[in-house]
Design an enzyme around this catalytic site. Sequence first.
Site, PDB file in Angstrom:
ATOM      1  N   ASN A   1      -0.520   6.656   6.298  1.00  0.00           N
ATOM      2  CA  ASN A   1       0.334   5.687   7.229  1.00  0.00           C
ATOM      3  C   ASN A   1       1.574   5.640   6.728  1.00  0.00           C
ATOM      4  OD1 ASN A   1      -0.064   3.358   9.177  1.00  0.00           O
ATOM      5  ND2 ASN A   1       0.768   2.263   7.292  1.00  0.00           N
TER       6      ASN A   1
ATOM      7  N   LYS B   1       0.620  -1.231  -0.007  1.00  0.00           N
ATOM      8  CA  LYS B   1      -0.188   0.075  -0.117  1.00  0.00           C
ATOM      9  C   LYS B   1       0.791   1.271   0.057  1.00  0.00           C
ATOM     10  CE  LYS B   1      -1.229  -0.609   4.933  1.00  0.00           C
ATOM     11  NZ  LYS B   1      -0.466  -1.903   5.018  1.00  0.00           N
TER      12      LYS B   1
ATOM     13  N   HIS C   1      -1.921  -8.393  11.964  1.00  0.00           N
ATOM     14  CA  HIS C   1      -2.308  -7.630  13.056  1.00  0.00           C
ATOM     15  C   HIS C   1      -3.449  -8.376  13.664  1.00  0.00           C
ATOM     16  CE1 HIS C   1      -0.061  -4.156  11.770  1.00  0.00           C
ATOM     17  NE2 HIS C   1      -0.497  -4.180  10.666  1.00  0.00           N
TER      18      HIS C   1
END
Length: 441
Positions: A141, A118, A188
């Site tokens: 991010n 990403k 995660h």
Amino acid sequence: MRTVVMGAGRSGLAAARFLAAAGRPVVVTDSRSGPSPDLELALAKAGVPGVWGSHPEALLEGCGELVISPGIPRSAPFVAEALARGIPVIGEVELAHRVLRARNDGSLVLAVTGTNGKSTTTDLVAHLLRTAGSPSVACGNLGTPVIEAVAAGVPGTAYVVELSSYQLESLAGFHAEGAAFLNLTPDHLARHGTLEAYRQAKLRIFERQGAGDLRVVPAAHPEWWEDAPGMGRAARFGWTPCEAWCDGEGRLNLHGAGLLHRDELRLPGAHNVENALAAALLARHGGASLEAIREGLRSYPGLAHRIAFCGEKGGVRAYNDSKGTNVDATLTAIKALPGPLVLLLGGTDKGASYGPLRTALEGKLRRLVFLGEAIPQLTRDLGDLPHEVVPAFDDAVHAALTLARPGDQVLLSPACASFDQFDNFEQRGERFEALIRAWLQ
């Protein structure tokens, strides 16, 4: 009423600064025992008070909104208490989005999420739009907080926002005119609990899209996105005929038009072909012409520390993938390069097995070089493969260059964190590139 910002990291500090500059009462609270000297100075300059060491519930008295940093789950006691009191809880991205939309200045939002790729895709979209002559900024991010980008932005800017699952959890009214969901692998799970909960968090990127918006999704995995919320028009990317695809001869195609051959990309690997296709779809939706997209794909050098080509000498090519801080990332780097490989592995061990690297290295391994604190674990998992043990980073790099033969690739993709010998992966990558520059002379 004041705003409480929970977490004094980069996004929290950016949010607090913006609110203070706008004349809004704001206070920062952080679990650290106290601020670093730099942070203390930054807060003082902004006129923002801080509460350190805990998050006292008294801060919620007179609190009109709580802004939380991405690393803080909504289940944290202080956040849960705020929610129980009916206090809105948002993240810095939502705050920035609210400010941007209030301007109504012709700007648009293009957003990117996924487990891998990403950051590269986000940066590439911004590069393609700039190549087309459109103001664009990559944020979120991957580095610059969105609120910082918005505060400095000009009318008509395309904000290309990388969004992690943590950031997506705290969205409310966020709306992206174009949004991409690149891929999904387990990650995660300590935070989300299950892969399905992680997937649902990712899908929130599409939540408020209307019929005129674009939903960029992988053609090979409709099960990841077919139940996505929102009304965006699906545009697929992949390796079979669809809106953006790479054909059997290696040509990238966009909406039926040929763009370029994959060999013309400066980014190695099949995963970067997919990133380029997704980026092309978003850039086209953002107004870039086919010619600008074609030119931008040819010229894009890639992000620092992500399989970045550093130079060649005597037929040996060196690549910096210091961002490869876990086994999955290193697998991607191994698959991206043809080999033979002299691969530098090691640093601060994260507890995962290095065994999965074994299959990817079959047929393309020249030598492994084990370094840093993870040497015992690397030796346990991969010690039967051809390898050298060189604990110090500089010595390990020199050893790798000495071991390489013409036609080899020397790859730093450590599958480990950097904290045994460096402050962060960027510092590690910069040191590697400095050593390569010296070797090239």
